[in-house]
Design a protein around this motif. Structure first.
Motif, PDB file in Angstrom:
ATOM      1  N   ASN A  78     -12.562  -4.930  -5.641  1.00  0.00           N
ATOM      2  CA  ASN A  78     -11.728  -4.000  -4.346  1.00  0.00           C
ATOM      3  C   ASN A  78     -12.585  -3.476  -3.286  1.00  0.00           C
ATOM      4  O   ASN A  78     -14.017  -3.677  -3.520  1.00  0.00           O
ATOM      5  N   TRP A  79     -12.147  -3.340  -2.304  1.00  0.00           N
ATOM      6  CA  TRP A  79     -12.998  -2.940  -1.089  1.00  0.00           C
ATOM      7  C   TRP A  79     -13.311  -1.373  -1.290  1.00  0.00           C
ATOM      8  O   TRP A  79     -12.709  -0.613  -1.829  1.00  0.00           O
TER       9      TRP A  79
ATOM     10  N   CYS B  12      -0.914  -6.275  -5.673  1.00  0.00           N
ATOM     11  CA  CYS B  12      -1.664  -6.939  -4.794  1.00  0.00           C
ATOM     12  C   CYS B  12      -1.878  -8.414  -5.343  1.00  0.00           C
ATOM     13  O   CYS B  12      -2.168  -9.619  -4.527  1.00  0.00           O
TER      14      CYS B  12
ATOM     15  N   ASN C  12     -10.835  -9.749  -1.951  1.00  0.00           N
ATOM     16  CA  ASN C  12     -10.803  -9.057  -3.346  1.00  0.00           C
ATOM     17  C   ASN C  12      -9.457  -9.221  -3.845  1.00  0.00           C
ATOM     18  O   ASN C  12      -8.510  -9.497  -3.005  1.00  0.00           O
TER      19      ASN C  12
ATOM     20  N   ILE D 119      -8.446   2.592  -9.158  1.00  0.00           N
ATOM     21  CA  ILE D 119      -7.510   1.250  -9.196  1.00  0.00           C
ATOM     22  C   ILE D 119      -6.753   1.270 -10.227  1.00  0.00           C
ATOM     23  O   ILE D 119      -7.253   1.069 -11.479  1.00  0.00           O
TER      24      ILE D 119
ATOM     25  N   ARG E  15      -8.857  -0.031  -0.780  1.00  0.00           N
ATOM     26  CA  ARG E  15     -10.064   0.881  -0.829  1.00  0.00           C
ATOM     27  C   ARG E  15     -10.137   1.942  -1.897  1.00  0.00           C
ATOM     28  O   ARG E  15      -9.041   2.596  -1.706  1.00  0.00           O
TER      29      ARG E  15
ATOM     30  N   ASP F 202      -1.518  -1.130  -8.988  1.00  0.00           N
ATOM     31  CA  ASP F 202      -2.110  -1.482  -7.835  1.00  0.00           C
ATOM     32  C   ASP F 202      -2.447  -2.778  -7.751  1.00  0.00           C
ATOM     33  O   ASP F 202      -2.258  -3.533  -6.640  1.00  0.00           O
ATOM     34  N   LEU F 203      -3.157  -3.159  -8.906  1.00  0.00           N
ATOM     35  CA  LEU F 203      -3.477  -4.744  -9.033  1.00  0.00           C
ATOM     36  C   LEU F 203      -2.215  -5.269  -9.021  1.00  0.00           C
ATOM     37  O   LEU F 203      -2.150  -6.624  -8.566  1.00  0.00           O
TER      38      LEU F 203
ATOM     39  N   CYS G 156      -7.916  -7.223  -5.618  1.00  0.00           N
ATOM     40  CA  CYS G 156      -7.196  -5.739  -5.089  1.00  0.00           C
ATOM     41  C   CYS G 156      -7.517  -5.304  -3.334  1.00  0.00           C
ATOM     42  O   CYS G 156      -9.034  -5.132  -3.255  1.00  0.00           O
ATOM     43  N   PHE G 157      -6.688  -5.190  -2.604  1.00  0.00           N
ATOM     44  CA  PHE G 157      -6.896  -5.110  -1.308  1.00  0.00           C
ATOM     45  C   PHE G 157      -7.345  -3.504  -0.782  1.00  0.00           C
ATOM     46  O   PHE G 157      -7.597  -3.242   0.239  1.00  0.00           O
TER      47      PHE G 157
ATOM     48  N   TYR H  72       0.882  -1.253   0.063  1.00  0.00           N
ATOM     49  CA  TYR H  72       0.114   0.143   0.004  1.00  0.00           C
ATOM     50  C   TYR H  72       0.667   1.250   0.163  1.00  0.00           C
ATOM     51  O   TYR H  72       0.485   2.340  -0.691  1.00  0.00           O
TER      52      TYR H  72
ATOM     53  N   TYR I 231      -6.772  -0.217   3.547  1.00  0.00           N
ATOM     54  CA  TYR I 231      -6.741  -1.389   2.941  1.00  0.00           C
ATOM     55  C   TYR I 231      -7.373  -2.478   3.826  1.00  0.00           C
ATOM     56  O   TYR I 231      -7.592  -2.230   4.726  1.00  0.00           O
TER      57      TYR I 231
END
Length: 229
Positions: free
Chosen positions: A48-49, A119, A99, A111, A104, A115-116, A101-102, A12, A30
């Motif tokens: 993702n969240w 994760c 998810n 996202i 948020r 970022d993907l 992707c973690f 993160y 996250y």
């Protein structure tokens, strides 16, 4: 799990969404998963969240091990009857949720590919630890992302059609394997406008010919995942 949380914190810190949060003065952080921490049970997985600009989400210090049915399920509450019917109540009580992707965000479009990628290895390790009997996805964004990353194999689909006035509409249900062996079923999101009969067809397609094997898996002793992983 403690190691995964520590690695997630490091990921993160390198993420684009963290920079976005800093620029817009929001705190979203996250999450890893919500789970009873039972291995060999189903894992619901999304993209993702979620987050809100007016709410502070703190970084987790542990895993929320609350029973799935006692959590704030929001729209997922609508699929509980299907989960109970097609999976059985024993499986339902032990479901985990995560998810790919973690991090948020308010919108999936916030996202980035970077970022993907941050994760993806953590998600792979999470699946290896939990050894889910199968994964269930209700997100079109999830399916598209896994396909773009070439993480699916042995993909099977069925086109489910219905009439809306003079139009013929189609929903494509899908089942596949994640590379690495875990089964994954893609089902309509609970908010997707689908006639009940069509939704039933999608669930039946995904879980056809698996009832007996799933029943055998469900009869196996529960394996609670500890914190030493």
């Amino acid at each position: 799990m403690e190691v995964l949380l520590a690695d997630l914190a490091l990921a993160y810190a390198q993420s684009d969404i963290k920079q976005y949060c800093a620029r817009h003065h929001v705190q979203w952080h996250y999450e890893l998963l919500t789970s009873p921490l039972v291995a060999n049970r189903p894992l619901i997985v999304g993209f993702n969240w979620g987050a809100r600009a007016d709410y502070v989400f703190n970084a987790p210090t542990g895993i929320n091990a609350e029973n799935f049915l006692k959590q704030d399920l929001a729209s997922l509450r609508r699929v509980v009857p299907y989960l109970s019917r097609f999976l059985g109540d024993d499986e339902l009580r032990a479901i985990s949720q995560s998810n790919i992707c973690f991090f948020r965000s308010q919108r999936a479009s916030q996202i980035s590919t970077h970022d993907l990628q941050l994760c993806q290895p953590i998600f792979a390790r999470l699946v290896a630890i939990l050894k889910p009997s199968y994964l269930i996805g209700f997100s079109a964004q999830l399916k598209a992302s896994l396909c773009q990353q070439d993480l699916l194999e042995d993909i099977q689909t069925t086109a489910i059609r219905w009439q809306s006035g003079t139009r013929t509409l189609t929903y494509t249900a899908c089942k596949a394997y994640l590379k690495g062996g875990a089964r994954i079923y893609f089902l309509p999101h609970p908010n997707y406008p689908l006639p009940r009969a069509a939704r039933e067809q999608a669930w039946a397609f995904c879980f056809a010919n698996t009832h007996s094997s799933l029943a055998l898996e469900a009869s196996a002793p529960d394996q609670h995942v500890g914190w030493a992983e």
